[in-house]
Design a protein around this motif. Structure first.
Motif, PDB file in Angstrom:
ATOM      1  N   TYR A  10       0.859  -1.252  -0.109  1.00 30.28           N
ATOM      2  CA  TYR A  10       0.107  -0.089  -0.072  1.00 30.28           C
ATOM      3  C   TYR A  10       0.955   1.231  -0.022  1.00 30.28           C
ATOM      4  O   TYR A  10       1.942   1.376   0.488  1.00 30.28           O
ATOM      5  N   TYR A  37       0.414   5.231   1.180  1.00 29.22           N
ATOM      6  CA  TYR A  37      -0.674   6.405   1.814  1.00 29.22           C
ATOM      7  C   TYR A  37      -0.140   7.670   1.772  1.00 29.22           C
ATOM      8  O   TYR A  37       1.065   7.646   1.695  1.00 29.22           O
ATOM      9  N   PHE A  81      -5.538   7.148   1.892  1.00 30.27           N
ATOM     10  CA  PHE A  81      -5.181   5.958   1.048  1.00 30.27           C
ATOM     11  C   PHE A  81      -5.004   6.440  -0.253  1.00 30.27           C
ATOM     12  O   PHE A  81      -5.641   7.186  -0.819  1.00 30.27           O
ATOM     13  N   SER A 127      -9.178 -10.294   5.793  1.00 35.53           N
ATOM     14  CA  SER A 127      -9.749  -9.273   6.985  1.00 35.53           C
ATOM     15  C   SER A 127      -9.041  -9.672   8.164  1.00 35.53           C
ATOM     16  O   SER A 127      -9.207 -10.675   8.729  1.00 35.53           O
ATOM     17  N   GLN A 133     -14.969   6.249   5.996  1.00 38.68           N
ATOM     18  CA  GLN A 133     -14.175   6.516   7.041  1.00 38.68           C
ATOM     19  C   GLN A 133     -14.428   6.812   8.400  1.00 38.68           C
ATOM     20  O   GLN A 133     -15.629   6.906   8.916  1.00 38.68           O
ATOM     21  N   ASN A 193     -15.830  -5.185   9.028  1.00 40.97           N
ATOM     22  CA  ASN A 193     -15.592  -6.455   9.367  1.00 40.97           C
ATOM     23  C   ASN A 193     -14.611  -6.281  10.963  1.00 40.97           C
ATOM     24  O   ASN A 193     -14.565  -7.446  11.513  1.00 40.97           O
ATOM     25  N   ASN A 194     -13.746  -5.276  10.893  1.00 42.00           N
ATOM     26  CA  ASN A 194     -12.948  -5.040  12.061  1.00 42.00           C
ATOM     27  C   ASN A 194     -12.635  -3.362  12.136  1.00 42.00           C
ATOM     28  O   ASN A 194     -13.002  -3.028  11.219  1.00 42.00           O
ATOM     29  N   GLN A 228      -9.690  -0.993  13.655  1.00 43.40           N
ATOM     30  CA  GLN A 228      -8.346  -0.929  14.135  1.00 43.40           C
ATOM     31  C   GLN A 228      -7.950   0.377  14.808  1.00 43.40           C
ATOM     32  O   GLN A 228      -8.400   1.434  14.075  1.00 43.40           O
ATOM     33  N   LEU A 241      -6.787  -4.466  17.016  1.00 44.29           N
ATOM     34  CA  LEU A 241      -7.873  -4.741  16.216  1.00 44.29           C
ATOM     35  C   LEU A 241      -8.982  -5.328  16.914  1.00 44.29           C
ATOM     36  O   LEU A 241      -8.585  -6.101  17.755  1.00 44.29           O
ATOM     37  N   ARG A 297     -12.652  -7.248  16.137  1.00 47.01           N
ATOM     38  CA  ARG A 297     -13.593  -7.782  15.150  1.00 47.01           C
ATOM     39  C   ARG A 297     -15.086  -7.205  15.385  1.00 47.01           C
ATOM     40  O   ARG A 297     -15.389  -6.896  16.642  1.00 47.01           O
ATOM     41  N   GLU A 349     -11.704  -1.139   7.310  1.00 51.51           N
ATOM     42  CA  GLU A 349     -11.270  -1.691   5.846  1.00 51.51           C
ATOM     43  C   GLU A 349     -12.497  -1.110   5.049  1.00 51.51           C
ATOM     44  O   GLU A 349     -13.697  -1.185   5.497  1.00 51.51           O
ATOM     45  N   ASN A 350     -12.253  -0.915   3.782  1.00 52.45           N
ATOM     46  CA  ASN A 350     -13.255  -0.664   2.845  1.00 52.45           C
ATOM     47  C   ASN A 350     -13.775  -1.939   2.622  1.00 52.45           C
ATOM     48  O   ASN A 350     -13.472  -3.059   2.864  1.00 52.45           O
ATOM     49  N   GLY A 362     -12.146  -5.044   1.053  1.00 50.68           N
ATOM     50  CA  GLY A 362     -11.128  -5.393   1.835  1.00 50.68           C
ATOM     51  C   GLY A 362      -9.782  -5.127   1.411  1.00 50.68           C
ATOM     52  O   GLY A 362      -8.627  -5.862   1.779  1.00 50.68           O
ATOM     53  N   THR A 363      -9.462  -4.041   0.438  1.00 50.29           N
ATOM     54  CA  THR A 363      -8.450  -3.961  -0.329  1.00 50.29           C
ATOM     55  C   THR A 363      -7.717  -2.756   0.286  1.00 50.29           C
ATOM     56  O   THR A 363      -6.442  -2.247  -0.045  1.00 50.29           O
ATOM     57  N   ALA A 364      -8.321  -1.940   1.338  1.00 49.61           N
ATOM     58  CA  ALA A 364      -7.564  -0.779   2.043  1.00 49.61           C
ATOM     59  C   ALA A 364      -8.226  -0.463   3.292  1.00 49.61           C
ATOM     60  O   ALA A 364      -9.330  -0.624   3.609  1.00 49.61           O
ATOM     61  N   LEU A 365      -7.241   0.141   4.141  1.00 52.80           N
ATOM     62  CA  LEU A 365      -7.531   0.761   5.285  1.00 52.80           C
ATOM     63  C   LEU A 365      -7.899   2.074   5.216  1.00 52.80           C
ATOM     64  O   LEU A 365      -7.153   2.904   4.622  1.00 52.80           O
ATOM     65  N   ILE A 366      -8.942   2.661   5.733  1.00 57.30           N
ATOM     66  CA  ILE A 366      -9.053   4.066   5.487  1.00 57.30           C
ATOM     67  C   ILE A 366      -9.356   4.536   7.039  1.00 57.30           C
ATOM     68  O   ILE A 366      -9.704   4.236   7.939  1.00 57.30           O
ATOM     69  N   PHE A 367      -8.481   5.650   7.117  1.00 55.30           N
ATOM     70  CA  PHE A 367      -8.122   6.271   8.369  1.00 55.30           C
ATOM     71  C   PHE A 367      -9.042   7.735   8.846  1.00 55.30           C
ATOM     72  O   PHE A 367      -9.435   8.007   7.665  1.00 55.30           O
TER      73      PHE A 367
END
Lengths: 115, 111
Positions: free
Chosen positions: A33, A35, A45, A100, B3, B30-31, B33, B48, B50, B92-93, B96-101
């Motif tokens: 990734y 960012y 992202f 996940s 977000q 799903n989780n 963090q 993390l 869940r 996660e989006n 499941g391909t990115a974490l969004i902060f």
């Protein structure tokens, strides 16, 4: 403990110049990734990468940006023609599996200043 | 947008006090963090939780998750000056391909 390493730690570049930021993800990781974080703002992202292709990209990741995994260890972010607003800290990250719940590990960042 | 959004934006406390930061998000997850960032440094994963968990502990950290309210909280007990940092929640989006902060909470602990 294994870590994500990034180079350079800081780069100053002229507007319009190309920049390549380099990352060495953790060795057994498969997902990568980028960012960015503009000073004082949140972490945004840019792009995720798996199996030698982009999995997901944000609106920020326009045609000026590209990513590459040129060999088995490096993961690079290229900005083709930098703009002032590209000044930010760029973080590389990786994780072992895409499922996940797996932790994403971040590097210390590359601080890019465009003048 | 998925977000997470933290509040407060900034928090100042004395050493020994507890610090509570909250995070709200918009879509199902799903989780969730929590990450920490010292000034000018990278992001360090803290914990993390869940979606089927309600509470989780790690040392002086306690995280709760309320999926019905789409919110989470991070509690740091007996804070220390070294806890001074920014704290971000991330989700996660859907792919499941990115974490969004989220925007983060800046915590300042004075001795």
């Amino acid at each position: 403990e294994p870590e994500v390493t990034q180079t350079p730690s800081h780069q100053v570049t002229q507007m319009g110049q190309e920049v390549i930021l380099r990352c060495v993800p953790i060795s057994n990781h498969l997902y990568f990734y980028w960012y960015r974080q503009i000073l004082g703002q949140k972490v945004e992202f840019l792009v995720s990468f798996y199996n030698n292709e982009i999995s997901e990209k944000s609106e920020i990741f326009d045609d000026q940006f590209s990513v590459e995994r040129p060999d088995g260890s490096n993961f690079t972010l290229k900005i083709r023609s930098t703009k002032l607003e590209d000044s930010a800290m760029y973080f590389c990250a990786s994780r072992s599996q895409g499922s996940s719940g797996n932790t994403i590990y971040f590097g210390e960042g590359s601080w890019l200043t465009v003048v | 947008s998925q977000q997470g959004e933290e509040d407060p934006q900034a928090l100042s406390i004395q050493e020994g006090e507890n610090a509570t930061m909250n995070c709200s998000y918009k879509t199902s997850i799903n989780n969730l963090q929590w990450y920490r960032q010292n000034s000018g440094r990278g992001l360090v994963h803290l914990i993390l939780i869940r979606s089927n968990e309600r509470e989780k502990h790690s040392g002086r950290l306690r995280v709760t998750l309320d999926t019905s309210k789409k919110s989470s909280s991070l509690l740091i007990t007996a804070s220390r000056a070294a806890d001074t940092a920014s704290y971000f929640c991330a989700t996660e989006n859907q792919a499941g391909t990115a974490l969004i902060f989220g925007k983060g909470t800046t915590l300042s602990v004075s001795s």
